[in-house]
Design an enzyme around this catalytic site. Structure first.
Site, PDB file in Angstrom:
ATOM      1  CG  LEU A   1       9.464 -17.255  -3.198  1.00 20.69           C
ATOM      2  CD1 LEU A   1       9.284 -17.335  -1.568  1.00 20.69           C
ATOM      3  CD2 LEU A   1       9.892 -15.749  -3.351  1.00 20.69           C
TER       4      LEU A   1
ATOM      5  CD  GLU B   1       2.015 -12.765  16.067  1.00 15.02           C
ATOM      6  OE1 GLU B   1       1.994 -11.589  16.435  1.00 15.02           O
ATOM      7  OE2 GLU B   1       1.611 -13.786  16.692  1.00 15.02           O
TER       8      GLU B   1
ATOM      9  CG  ASP C   1      -2.028   0.915   1.206  1.00  9.97           C
ATOM     10  OD1 ASP C   1      -2.420   1.523  -0.064  1.00  9.97           O
ATOM     11  OD2 ASP C   1      -2.780   1.527   2.044  1.00  9.97           O
ATOM     12  N   GLY C   2       0.414   2.482  -0.478  1.00 11.53           N
ATOM     13  CA  GLY C   2       1.120   3.567  -0.382  1.00 11.53           C
ATOM     14  C   GLY C   2       1.554   4.161  -2.035  1.00 11.53           C
TER      15      GLY C   2
ATOM     16  CG  HIS D   1       0.148   1.507  -9.156  1.00  5.67           C
ATOM     17  ND1 HIS D   1      -0.161   1.392  -8.022  1.00  5.67           N
ATOM     18  CD2 HIS D   1      -1.125   2.446  -9.595  1.00  5.67           C
ATOM     19  CE1 HIS D   1      -1.316   1.610  -7.590  1.00  5.67           C
ATOM     20  NE2 HIS D   1      -1.820   2.397  -8.881  1.00  5.67           N
TER      21      HIS D   1
HETATM   22  C1  FPP Z   1      -2.094   0.256  -3.375  1.00  3.11           C
HETATM   23  O1  FPP Z   1      -1.485   1.430  -3.365  1.00  3.11           O
HETATM   24  C2  FPP Z   1      -1.384  -0.499  -4.430  1.00  3.11           C
HETATM   25  C3  FPP Z   1      -2.182  -1.215  -5.442  1.00  3.11           C
HETATM   26  C4  FPP Z   1      -3.455  -0.975  -5.638  1.00  3.11           C
HETATM   27  C5  FPP Z   1      -1.329  -1.853  -6.414  1.00  3.11           C
HETATM   28  C6  FPP Z   1      -0.313  -2.624  -5.946  1.00  3.11           C
HETATM   29  C7  FPP Z   1       0.486  -2.988  -6.967  1.00  3.11           C
HETATM   30  C8  FPP Z   1       2.063  -3.134  -7.094  1.00  3.11           C
HETATM   31  C9  FPP Z   1       2.857  -2.695  -6.175  1.00  3.11           C
HETATM   32  C10 FPP Z   1       2.571  -3.348  -8.451  1.00  3.11           C
HETATM   33  C11 FPP Z   1       2.331  -4.661  -8.744  1.00  3.11           C
HETATM   34  C12 FPP Z   1       1.186  -4.626  -9.532  1.00  3.11           C
HETATM   35  C13 FPP Z   1       0.601  -5.490 -10.644  1.00  3.11           C
HETATM   36  C14 FPP Z   1      -0.640  -5.300 -11.074  1.00  3.11           C
HETATM   37  C15 FPP Z   1       1.485  -6.552 -11.102  1.00  3.11           C
HETATM   38  P1  FPP Z   1      -2.596   2.623  -3.393  1.00  3.11           P
HETATM   39  O2  FPP Z   1      -2.754   3.086  -5.025  1.00  3.11           O
HETATM   40  O3  FPP Z   1      -3.541   2.431  -2.805  1.00  3.11           O
HETATM   41  O4  FPP Z   1      -1.798   3.820  -2.626  1.00  3.11           O
HETATM   42  P2  FPP Z   1      -2.466   5.013  -1.938  1.00  3.11           P
HETATM   43  O5  FPP Z   1      -3.205   4.366  -0.634  1.00  3.11           O
HETATM   44  O6  FPP Z   1      -1.251   5.868  -1.427  1.00  3.11           O
HETATM   45  O7  FPP Z   1      -3.306   5.726  -2.727  1.00  3.11           O
END
Ligand code: FPP
Length: 241
Positions: A132, A204, A20-21, A37
């Site tokens: 893995l 955890e 997230d983030g 992303h």
């Molecule tokens: C959450 O951040 C993240 C996601 C919804 C996508 C996570 C994906 C990746 C890290 C890359 C790999 C992805 C794929 C599809 C292969 P957010 O957009 O919710 O961030 P925010 O909370 O700051 O808005």
């Protein structure tokens, strides 16, 4: 370098990550959310390498949730294409490292056919690897997974007294996936957001402030260090007491 104190102590068998983030990371740099992303790819790869360093056997990451379809169409389109291109770009490298790539989630009409094809190709190419297992939760929702498991049980015609916790576990998307020992969520949010609901009963949970694009194996090691300091009780009394 792996912190020496981690080497001999309890290493989790299965780690889950809520990545997230990304959006906030991008916004802080005045970049479009999609750039966040894209920057998350490096974090994901470094986390995979960190798991290989620690000899963690299972890593499950939340890449796209059943609720993420509500995001702006451009962002959804980006994430679909990004998943496809990431698989194309990284599957050989992951294959060479002995990583088995798998997907968990609904393969419904909303996932473009071209994306499904790359998912199948990556799964097939890496199916024999066991160092893995990287499970990408994609178009995944924990409640949807339980609904799908119950539908599978109904189709199999189980009688009420045959519906046990074991039967439900065996009808989840991957019956062989062990329950996560440790779930990490980045970006300072304290939520599970429908991730592996059935499987996290005794996991955890470690919440970290780092935004996902900044996450590296050192953060993973730190989360494992925190995990090693926890005493797991599974509703009983502490291990070793
Ligand atoms: C959450 O951040 C993240 C996601 C919804 C996508 C996570 C994906 C990746 C890290 C890359 C790999 C992805 C794929 C599809 C292969 P957010 O957009 O919710 O961030 P925010 O909370 O700051 O808005």
């Amino acid at each position: 370098m792996i912190p020496p104190e981690l080497q001999d102590a309890r290493i989790p068998e299965h780690i889950g990550c809520v990545m997230d983030g990304n959006g906030r990371w991008a916004q802080r740099r005045s970049l479009p959310r999609t750039q966040g992303h894209a920057a998350g790819e490096e974090a994901l790869l470094d986390t995979v390498y960190g798991c290989l360093d620690l000899e963690v056997r299972w890593l499950t990451v939340f890449a796209f949730s059943t609720e993420n379809w509500r995001r702006p169409p451009d962002e959804v389109r980006f994430l679909m294409n990004f998943n496809r291109s990431l698989l194309k770009r990284r599957r050989d490298e992951l294959n060479e490292m002995g990583v088995r790539i798998r997907f968990s989630g609904r393969r419904d009409w909303r996932v473009p056919r071209s994306v499904l094809r790359e998912m199948d190709a990556a799964e097939e190419m890496t199916a024999g690897n066991r160092t893995l297992t990287l499970t990408m939760a994609f178009n995944y929702g924990g409640r949807a997974e339980i609904v799908d498991a119950v539908r599978g049980i109904a189709r199999a015609g189980l009688k009420p007294n045959q519906i046990t916790e074991r039967a439900i576990s065996q009808h989840l998307y991957h019956a062989d996936l062990p329950d996560p020992d440790l779930v990490i969520r980045t970006s300072g949010e304290y939520r599970i957001s429908n991730f592996l609901l059935w499987q996290i009963a005794y996991s955890e949970l470690v919440f970290m402030d780092t935004l996902w694009p900044d996450f590296r194996r050192e953060h993973l090691f730190e989360a494992v260090r925190i995990y090693q300091g926890r005493r797991r009780r599974y509703g009983g009394i502490a291990e070793g007491s």
